[in-house]
Design an enzyme around this catalytic site. Structure first.
Site, short mmCIF file in Angstrom:
data_model
loop_
_atom_site.label_atom_id
_atom_site.label_comp_id
_atom_site.label_asym_id
_atom_site.label_seq_id
_atom_site.Cartn_x
_atom_site.Cartn_y
_atom_site.Cartn_z
N LYS A 1 0.88 -1.18 0.00
CA LYS A 1 0.00 0.00 0.00
C LYS A 1 0.91 1.22 0.00
O LYS A 1 1.47 1.61 1.02
CB LYS A 1 -0.93 0.04 1.22
CG LYS A 1 -2.04 1.08 1.00
CD LYS A 1 -2.45 1.83 2.22
CE LYS A 1 -1.67 3.05 2.56
NZ LYS A 1 -1.67 4.18 1.62
N VAL B 1 -7.82 0.88 3.50
CA VAL B 1 -7.05 -0.27 3.02
C VAL B 1 -5.83 -0.57 3.91
O VAL B 1 -5.48 -1.73 4.12
CB VAL B 1 -6.63 -0.12 1.54
CG1 VAL B 1 -7.81 -0.29 0.63
CG2 VAL B 1 -5.91 1.18 1.27
N GLY B 2 -5.21 0.49 4.42
CA GLY B 2 -4.06 0.27 5.31
C GLY B 2 -4.50 -0.47 6.56
O GLY B 2 -3.85 -1.41 7.02
N GLY C 1 -4.94 5.25 4.36
CA GLY C 1 -4.44 4.45 5.47
C GLY C 1 -5.55 3.89 6.33
O GLY C 1 -5.52 2.71 6.72
N CYS D 1 13.68 11.62 6.86
CA CYS D 1 13.56 11.14 8.25
C CYS D 1 14.87 11.30 9.02
O CYS D 1 14.86 11.52 10.22
CB CYS D 1 13.11 9.69 8.25
SG CYS D 1 14.12 8.67 7.18
N GLU E 1 9.20 16.41 15.38
CA GLU E 1 9.65 16.32 13.99
C GLU E 1 8.83 17.32 13.16
O GLU E 1 7.61 17.23 13.11
CB GLU E 1 9.43 14.91 13.46
CG GLU E 1 10.00 14.72 12.08
CD GLU E 1 9.73 13.34 11.52
OE1 GLU E 1 8.57 12.90 11.54
OE2 GLU E 1 10.69 12.69 11.07
N GLU F 1 9.95 1.81 10.53
CA GLU F 1 10.93 2.88 10.29
C GLU F 1 10.16 4.19 10.42
O GLU F 1 9.29 4.48 9.60
CB GLU F 1 11.50 2.78 8.86
CG GLU F 1 12.29 1.52 8.58
CD GLU F 1 13.67 1.52 9.24
OE1 GLU F 1 14.12 2.58 9.71
OE2 GLU F 1 14.27 0.43 9.29
N GLY G 1 -4.80 3.42 -1.83
CA GLY G 1 -5.94 3.93 -1.06
C GLY G 1 -5.46 4.60 0.20
O GLY G 1 -4.27 4.84 0.38
P1 NAD Z 1 2.14 8.54 7.61
O1 NAD Z 1 2.35 7.70 8.81
O2 NAD Z 1 1.07 9.55 7.64
O3 NAD Z 1 1.81 7.61 6.35
C1 NAD Z 1 2.65 6.56 5.98
C2 NAD Z 1 1.81 5.47 5.35
O4 NAD Z 1 0.95 4.93 6.34
C3 NAD Z 1 0.93 5.96 4.21
O5 NAD Z 1 0.90 4.99 3.18
C4 NAD Z 1 -0.43 6.07 4.88
O6 NAD Z 1 -1.51 5.94 3.99
C5 NAD Z 1 -0.38 4.89 5.84
N1 NAD Z 1 -1.33 4.98 6.95
C6 NAD Z 1 -1.80 6.10 7.54
N2 NAD Z 1 -2.70 5.77 8.51
C7 NAD Z 1 -2.77 4.42 8.54
C8 NAD Z 1 -3.52 3.49 9.30
N3 NAD Z 1 -4.40 3.89 10.24
N4 NAD Z 1 -3.35 2.19 9.07
C9 NAD Z 1 -2.48 1.76 8.13
N5 NAD Z 1 -1.76 2.59 7.34
C10 NAD Z 1 -1.89 3.92 7.55
O7 NAD Z 1 3.56 9.17 7.25
P2 NAD Z 1 3.88 10.19 6.07
O8 NAD Z 1 3.38 11.53 6.50
O9 NAD Z 1 3.46 9.64 4.77
O10 NAD Z 1 5.48 10.17 6.07
C11 NAD Z 1 6.25 11.00 6.85
C12 NAD Z 1 6.79 10.27 8.06
O11 NAD Z 1 7.55 9.14 7.65
C13 NAD Z 1 7.75 11.11 8.86
O12 NAD Z 1 7.46 10.96 10.24
C14 NAD Z 1 9.11 10.51 8.56
O13 NAD Z 1 10.09 10.71 9.54
C15 NAD Z 1 8.77 9.09 8.38
N6 NAD Z 1 9.82 8.40 7.60
C16 NAD Z 1 10.65 7.52 8.24
C17 NAD Z 1 11.67 6.90 7.54
C18 NAD Z 1 12.60 5.94 8.21
O14 NAD Z 1 13.23 5.16 7.50
N7 NAD Z 1 12.71 5.92 9.52
C19 NAD Z 1 11.83 7.16 6.20
C20 NAD Z 1 10.98 8.06 5.59
C21 NAD Z 1 9.96 8.67 6.30
#
Ligand code: NAD
Length: 471
Positions: free
Chosen positions: A169, A205-206, A202, A278, A378, A244, A200
């Site tokens: 996803k 579908v997540g 989070g 990140c 962050e 991550e 889709g």
């Molecule tokens: P996010 O957590 O909002 O979304 C990440 C993914 O999770 C998306 O595909 C989203 O649709 C899905 N998601 C959201 N709610 C969900 C739920 N309830 N159930 C299942 N899936 C769900 O993060 P973002 O805003 O897309 O990305 C930014 C964040 O990612 C920052 O905090 C950044 O530090 C982190 N990040 C970490 C690394 C690492 O390797 N440590 C790398 C890149 C980004």
């Protein structure tokens, strides 16, 4: 690009007739694509396909897996230009950087697995036992928007190499490169059902993916907030998880360091991908008596980073990926001013000439208190916090004084001293005097930054269960 209105399930592009999600061009705000806001049924179909494919893929030979990964690598190289353009437009990383990083890294990481796999010991001997490494099962991969293909590759390549089957996803904000990936995999010899893509939101579908009993592992990259939800859901049926998540990494500049080199290195790292990284070094820790000089150097460095159209070759700082992210970062800049930090460069106003798109000024705050919100949370935008310290012990305490532990840096004229301080940082990786990024090194976080590691053999082992046969 074809197929953006579909999902990829069981080796076929499946049309979606329901609601869609707009994908925006970060530099203009215009809608450039629409992808499915798929429902739970589509996710369940994809999980069923991955489950059905597992038995035979888990028994595939190493040669079968290597062949598919060779084909994937060739496809990533061939379509690198298209991948870089798509991500540059969605995420805002300047094209000059998107080509080597957003498109180049996924191919390079795939290559590291191609080189490593033939020597990986899938069986070992320990006393009178044969130790076998077996694939975990169906893996749900959930990824964010900032390095949208890189983060997918770090999951699906080792998962497929381990003999797992996958449901991806991708981020709904930057999904196009995942579609190019699915298209490449569709042209390989990968059996149907081994890789599936469902696009889709989070919470729909997540959510289905993280709670489904046939999914044995969730590999997630994204925010700590979503990571919490995944950890809770996984606990219910003891799914394996690899997380991550976020960071608030410190660049510790020791008193004997070359201040000019250290500040420039920190600013460049902090502003990479407009701070949407990140591992970004967002807290710069400097000896108190060098604070003002460090701020001047940082201001001079960001002055060269005028935001502009990411598609132009000369642009060094692009926009953020979404209006929501831009507004969040601007709110943090306003908060920094309210918290009493000194605004050294930038500010909350839109940069000149950037009235469309999601631009934010590169911003530097001085005299930031280590426990203030801008130093603890962050921000995920082009914002650097300069924090003065009195001695080395305090610098280490401040560096370790957040909930995160993803990355860090130490700068000193004495490499041995820098290494000693690096060894005291509670964080998954530390750059010592500007050491180069290494795709063979394990990558992951301490504390609220993550669980598990990606890259190299450590990334592969996440997808393997251990079985011992007593002989
Ligand atoms: P996010 O957590 O909002 O979304 C990440 C993914 O999770 C998306 O595909 C989203 O649709 C899905 N998601 C959201 N709610 C969900 C739920 N309830 N159930 C299942 N899936 C769900 O993060 P973002 O805003 O897309 O990305 C930014 C964040 O990612 C920052 O905090 C950044 O530090 C982190 N990040 C970490 C690394 C690492 O390797 N440590 C790398 C890149 C980004």
């Amino acid at each position: 690009m074809n197929n953006l209105s579909k999902n990829y399930i069981n080796g076929q592009w499946v049309a979606w007739q329901g609601e869609t999600i707009d994908v925006h061009e970060s530099g203009t705000g215009e809608v450039i694509a629409r992808v499915p806001a798929s429902g739970r049924d589509e996710m369940e179909q994809a999980i069923a396909a991955a489950d059905a494919a597992f038995e035979s893929w888990s028994e595939s030979t190493l040669e079968d897996r290597l062949k598919v990964l060779e084909q994937l690598h060739a496809g990533l190289k061939e379509r690198g230009g298209e991948i870089a353009q798509a991500i540059c437009r969605e995420v805002g990383m300047p094209i000059k950087l998107a080509v080597p990083i957003q498109a180049g890294m996924p191919a390079a990481v795939t290559k590291t697995y191609l080189k490593m796999l033939p020597d990986f010991p899938f069986t070992e001997t320990s006393g009178n036992s044969e130790v076998q490494y077996a694939p975990v099962g169906v893996v749900g991969c959930i990824t964010p928007w900032n390095y949208p293909l890189h983060q997918v590759i770090l999951k699906i390549v080792p998962a497929i190499a381990a003999g797992c089957t996958v449901v991806l996803k991708p981020s709904e904000i930057a999904p196009q490169s995942a579609y190019i990936l699915a298209d490449i995999l569709d042209g390989t010899d990968l059996p149907k059902g081994v890789f599936n893509l469902v696009c889709g939101e989070g919470h729909t579908v997540g959510d289905t993916l993280i709670k489904h009993p046939d999914v044995r592992m969730v590999s997630f990259t994204g925010s700590t907030r979503t990571g919490h939800l995944i950890a809770h859901a996984a606990a219910d049926d003891f799914k394996r998880i690899a997380l991550e998540m976020g960071g608030k990494s410190a660049s510790v500049i020791l008193p004997d360091a070359d201040l000019g080199v250290a500040v420039k290195g920190t600013v460049n790292n902090c502003l990479l991908n407009s701070g949407q990284t990140c591992t970004a070094l967002t807290r710069m820790l400097v000896p108190a008596d060098k604070h003002d000089e460090a701020c001047e150097l940082a201001a001079a460095a960001v002055a060269k980073m005028t935001p502009g159209n990411p598609l132009e070759e000369t642009t060094r700082l692009g926009p953020l990926a979404s209006a929501q992210q831009r507004d969040k970062v601007i709110d943090y800049i306003k908060l920094g001013i309210e918290e009493g930090a000194t605004l050294v460069a930038g500010g909350p106003e839109a940069p000149e000439g950037c009235d469309k798109g999601y631009f934010v000024k590169a911003t530097v705050f001085g005299n930031v208190k280590p426990d203030s919100r801008i130093a603890q949370e962050e921000i995920f935008g082009p914002v650097l916090c300069v924090i003065p310290y009195t001695d080395e012990a305090e610098a280490i305490r401040i560096a370790n004084g957040t909930q995160y532990g993803l990355s860090g840096a130490v700068w000193s004229a004495d490499d041995a001293k820098a290494k000693k301080v690096a060894g005291k940082l509670r964080t998954g990786q530390v750059t010592v005097n500007g050491g180069a990024f290494n795709p063979l090194a394990p990558f992951g976080g301490f504390g609220h930054s993550g669980l598990g590691r990606e890259f190299g053999k450590w990334g592969l082992e996440e997808f393997l269960e251990v079985r011992s046969l007593q002989l």
